[in-house]
Design an enzyme around this catalytic site. Sequence first.
Site, PDB file in Angstrom:
ATOM      1  N   SER A  96       0.838  -1.199   0.000  1.00  0.00           N
ATOM      2  CA  SER A  96       0.000   0.000   0.000  1.00  0.00           C
ATOM      3  C   SER A  96       0.872   1.247   0.000  1.00  0.00           C
ATOM      4  O   SER A  96       2.101   1.171   0.091  1.00  0.00           O
ATOM      5  CB  SER A  96      -0.917   0.002   1.233  1.00  0.00           C
ATOM      6  OG  SER A  96      -0.160   0.276   2.406  1.00  0.00           O
ATOM      7  N   SER A 144       0.917   3.572   2.371  1.00  0.00           N
ATOM      8  CA  SER A 144       0.899   4.181   3.704  1.00  0.00           C
ATOM      9  C   SER A 144       2.236   4.790   4.102  1.00  0.00           C
ATOM     10  O   SER A 144       2.301   5.579   5.047  1.00  0.00           O
ATOM     11  CB  SER A 144       0.474   3.146   4.755  1.00  0.00           C
ATOM     12  OG  SER A 144       1.477   2.157   4.932  1.00  0.00           O
ATOM     13  N   LYS A 204       5.859   0.203   9.220  1.00  0.00           N
ATOM     14  CA  LYS A 204       5.633   1.608   9.587  1.00  0.00           C
ATOM     15  C   LYS A 204       6.946   2.201  10.107  1.00  0.00           C
ATOM     16  O   LYS A 204       7.929   1.496  10.320  1.00  0.00           O
ATOM     17  CB  LYS A 204       4.555   1.725  10.683  1.00  0.00           C
ATOM     18  CG  LYS A 204       3.224   1.086  10.364  1.00  0.00           C
ATOM     19  CD  LYS A 204       2.469   1.801   9.256  1.00  0.00           C
ATOM     20  CE  LYS A 204       1.157   1.087   8.928  1.00  0.00           C
ATOM     21  NZ  LYS A 204       0.469   1.710   7.758  1.00  0.00           N
ATOM     22  N   SER A 254      -2.954   6.053   6.488  1.00  0.00           N
ATOM     23  CA  SER A 254      -2.177   5.009   7.136  1.00  0.00           C
ATOM     24  C   SER A 254      -2.909   4.495   8.364  1.00  0.00           C
ATOM     25  O   SER A 254      -3.265   5.271   9.266  1.00  0.00           O
ATOM     26  CB  SER A 254      -0.795   5.552   7.551  1.00  0.00           C
ATOM     27  OG  SER A 254      -0.097   4.614   8.331  1.00  0.00           O
TER      28      SER A 254
END
Length: 259
Positions: free
Chosen positions: A71, A73, A128, A217
């Site tokens: 993705s 994010s 992340k 996100s």
Amino acid sequence: MNFNFELILFYATVITGLIALFDRIFLAGKRGHSEDVKLPIVIDYARSFFPVLLIVFLLRSFLFEPFRIPSGSLEPTLFAGDFIIVNKFDYGIRLPVLHKKMGNVHAPKRGDIMVFRWPPNPSFNFIKRVIGLPGDKISYINKELYVNGNKIPQTFVKNSMAQDESGGEWKAIENQEDLLGVKHNIFIDSTKSSADFRDRSVPEGMYFVMGDNRDDSADSRYWGFVPDENIVGKAILVWLSWDNTHNRLRFNRMGQLIN
């Protein structure tokens, strides 16, 4: 459907290893040493694949593992379609499958991009940026980050476009954020509301993580902290990048170190 590749690889390694061992102990002597003897197909495959599977299993369990970014994010740092290498030993050696930590090397640092098993469902891997360390207090107010009461400065870079895996695009403001010495770019969507909170304390053995694409996100703001036992490793390199929108390689991203 989410396949647990680690578990599949573990079982494949064990099964082929046991077949090869059984053959060596009980069957090989009866066949003699003639090169004309044709091995049963199961034994032939097991003997051929076991060394390869064992090497791959050990490498991805203890040293480096490839991942694909699914993705946007972490845009503009990592794009959907990036294939990355994750350092598995920098945060401590962990037993494969059991994920039990056997020793410390380095703890995650603020600003690291970290792969971890998603706390609400550990069968999924997430990636992340580490924002808060154990003992930190984190606030997010009007799309600005505060760590232990210190406002994290942002500097405007340019107006940009954010993109998801399906090719959808939207206007984004690209800023450079200085996360207490770790400089990296982030995306802000001015049309979305800010998910504000104040003085969220990071417990011991936990980490607070966020995506660089702040308004697109799913991160610690919504589902909580990352326990140390869920950590997989540190993202270090983009080795391949595929643009799904234009069906082509992004050659300019290949070989980039991840910051």
